[in-house]
Design an enzyme around this catalytic site. Structure first.
Site: not given
Length: 677
Positions: A385, A611
């Site tokens: 990311d 997550d």
């Protein structure tokens, strides 16, 4: 414009008395470079992100306050790297870490704001009451720089420290420092002439050295020298050298710590589901190095060397076939800059890039270089990311201050360049850089923007280490996008007066699944010189099986109904990323992908690892930098489209923590179904 600093000395003479010197008063001086990125959200209104670089051109200051008036219609919404007050005038006071500015020193702060009417930049700035220059006068002339060592084609013995030297000058000011880079990664900085340094620990093979000079302008100008190629002699090239596909013909490392959690869940569950869990526990998953402390943690937790030792034992038990272990490199400063769930321990503004190099990448390399692990194939997944955030989250409504800071300081690019240069030189490492997923970078503008961002980071012609230093890219890391949308093979198919890709779910994104996205990327990078680059796809949670999985294409003539009834992806909105309800395990790890250019389907995100935490106010004692993100709150709305829920599961712990309920759901909804036979 550069401002000369004037020093005054006053001497007093009284009658025949001796001269008495009086200390000179501190002479103030400053310049400001203001750069803004405005955007429009409607007629006569919008927002902007501004970067303000303050350079002290006077005597050293200990503490400062910057003041300036925003043009009519503008207002502050949030700022960073200083204590901001809306005024008027708008005021920014130093943070503790940037309070001291020596002569010629600079610091960059920033803020987000709103505007109405017509956007314009501020006209004047003061620092501690002194009016600052900047913006007017003659243009700043860049410095000149030339690398004088090493010589072109020079060869050095294995393990030798390569001498680096450069000459530099500035036609209208002074050179503040010279940076030395090897393969695009910063290795040393020198602030005084003659500019010299040394590069140690370089791997065998060819390298390219450059020097970059930075001047005292505002904004500063820099020049990078022509590259000089040199070589380091080899020591041990490793058994057979590097292979084209590290997963082909290899077994995968099974993390004993993750397998123990799976075994406990299987024992607690029992029955057929428990038996399926035990089968899943034999799969290979990646090991995440998500903080400095993970390299060598205290107590019984497994560190990097522990995992490599365990992989060596497993390798010895599998016969002649090699073993591949996957390790995630994940600790850039300002990590996860567009979200909060996986915020990292390092900050750019607090020297995070230097710590990333010295305390994170260098120790990891030292462990990986141990000859005891020479027989392993070590696949490194580099910084999930990171660069994708520089494509989509540095301007417009999705701009994040921490992402803007990462872009403007170059910390993400420089950190990844350093990681690639240091880690790729080992004879048994294979680097795959994370490149998000089709639901993020699949739109044409984002897709092309990503190619440009990776060029700026990697391409040798742009100061990067070169595409030849990596093995490829990995998509869908820790995400849920299906490998194949089997009932929606054509994004341009017309249904009910519109194309499939124009539906509410796909929002004009023509790349509907990961196989198409990965294939398109592989072709695009091959055309850019990354001819040997392969692709990996994380299939750990993108199966979407269970009762909700469609069994056939829809017969509806309404576009959105047709898409919603046909799509494998069962999320309410494609932007959902945190602990998604209804998800299932995807294709098991394998090198048999059926698609040229895709090296393997892998499980980068170990199934059952959360997550992000679903409830605010909960602190992870081992990693307090990780925070609460509303996208993990099952009662909140999706930040990308508030018409939809987040679809997050309740009761989730912090990112990376074991989440038994999620694991059970993933096994239940696996596609293909987990067989116990």
């Amino acid at each position: 414009m550069k401002l000369a600093r004037i020093a005054l000395t006053v001497a007093l003479v009284a009658g025949g008395a001796a001269l008495t010197s009086v200390p000179a008063a501190a002479v103030p001086g400053c310049s400001v470079a203001y750069q803004a990125q405005p955007w429009t959200e409607g007629p006569g209104q919008g927002g902007f992100t501004a970067s303000v670089t303050i350079t002290n051109t006077g005597d050293a200051v200990a503490g400062w306050t910057l003041r300036f008036a925003l043009p009519a219609g503008q207002s502050l919404t949030q700022g960073w790297s200083a204590t901001w007050s809306p005024g008027p005038p708008l005021t920014a006071a130093n943070a503790p870490w940037n309070a001291n500015l020596a002569t010629g020193a600079s610091t960059t702060i920033g803020f987000n704001g709103r505007w109405s009417g017509t956007y314009a930049d501020p006209a004047a700035f003061t620092l501690n009451g002194t009016t600052c220059g900047g913006g007017g006068g003659p243009a700043n002339q860049p410095p000149t720089v030339s690398l004088t060592s090493p010589a072109a084609g020079q060869s050095f013995a294995a393990g030798a420290t390569v001498p680096l030297a450069a000459t530099a000058a500035d036609p209208d000011g002074r050179v503040v420092w010279v940076e030395f880079l090897v393969d695009g990664a910063l290795v040393a900085t020198d602030t005084t002439a003659p500019y010299t340094a040394g590069a140690a620990g370089l791997g065998a093979g060819g390298h390219t050295a450059t020097a970059r000079a930075v001047d005292d302008g505002s904004p500063a100008a820099s020049t990078t020298s022509a590259g000089v190629a040199f070589t380091v002699a080899g020591s041990d090239p490793g058994p057979g050298g590097k292979v084209d596909n590290p997963f082909a013909g290899a077994t995968g490392y099974v993390n004993p710590a993750w397998r123990a959690q799976v075994e406990q869940a299987a024992s607690d569950t029992g029955g057929t589901l428990g038996a399926r869990m035990r089968v899943v526990g034999q799969q290979s998953t990646a090991v995440w190095m998500d903080r400095i402390g993970a390299i060598d943690p205290p107590g019984s937790a497994l560190g990097l060397r522990d995992h490599l030792d365990a992989a060596s034992v497993q390798d010895g038990a599998t016969g002649p076939s090699p073993l591949t272990i996957q390790i995630v490199i994940y600790d850039l400063p300002n990590r996860d800059c567009a979200a909060l769930a996986s915020n990292g321990e390092l900050l750019i503004a607090e020297g995070g890039l230097a710590r990333y190099r010295a305390e994170y990448i260098d120790p990891i390399r030292a462990v990986l270089a141990d000859p005891a692990y020479a027989g392993l194939r070590i696949v490194l997944v580099v910084e999930p990311d990171s660069l994708p955030n520089l494509v989509t989250n540095v301007s417009g409504p999705q701009a994040s201050p921490r992402c803007v800071e990462a872009q403007q300081t170059g910390a993400y690019r420089d950190g990844i360049r350093y990681a690639v240069s240091r880690l790729s030189s080992l004879p048994n490492t294979y680097l795959y850089l994370d490149i998000a997923h089709s639901g993020w970078l699949g739109w044409p503008n984002n897709f092309e923007g990503a190619l440009g961002e990776f060029d700026r980071t990697l391409a040798a012609g742009q100061g990067g280490p070169g595409y030849d230093k990596i093995h490829g890219f990995v998509t869908n890391t820790a995400n849920y996008t299906p490998l194949d949308e089997v009932f929606l093979p054509n994004p341009g198919l017309q249904v009910g007066g519109g194309q499939v890709m124009s539906s509410t779910f796909y929002e004009f994104n023509p790349r509907l699944d990961e196989r198409d996205f990965a294939t398109d990327l592989q072709a695009a990078f091959a055309a850019r010189g990354c001819a040997g680059c392969g692709m990996l796809v994380d299939t750990s949670r993108n199966g979407w099986g269970g009762a909700a999985r469609p069994g056939q294409v829809s017969t509806s003539t309404d576009l959105n109904t047709y898409v919603d009834q046909s799509r494998i992806d069962r999320r309410p909105h494609r932007g959902g990323w945190c602990n998604q309800a209804g998800a299932g395990l995807g294709v098991r790890p394998t090198a048999a992908t059926g698609t040229p250019g895709i090296d393997a389907f892998v499980w980068v995100k170990p199934p059952g690892e959360s997550d992000g935490v679903s409830q605010a106010g909960v602190v992870d004692p081992d990693d307090p930098a990780k925070g609460f993100d509303a996208m993990c709150d099952p009662t909140a709305r999706n930040r990308y489209n508030s018409a939809f829920p987040t679809n997050a599961l309740a009761g989730a712990p912090h990112a990376g923590r074991w989440f038994p309920a999620q694991f059970a759901m993933l096994v239940q909804n696996a596609f293909p179904i987990v067989s116990t036979g």
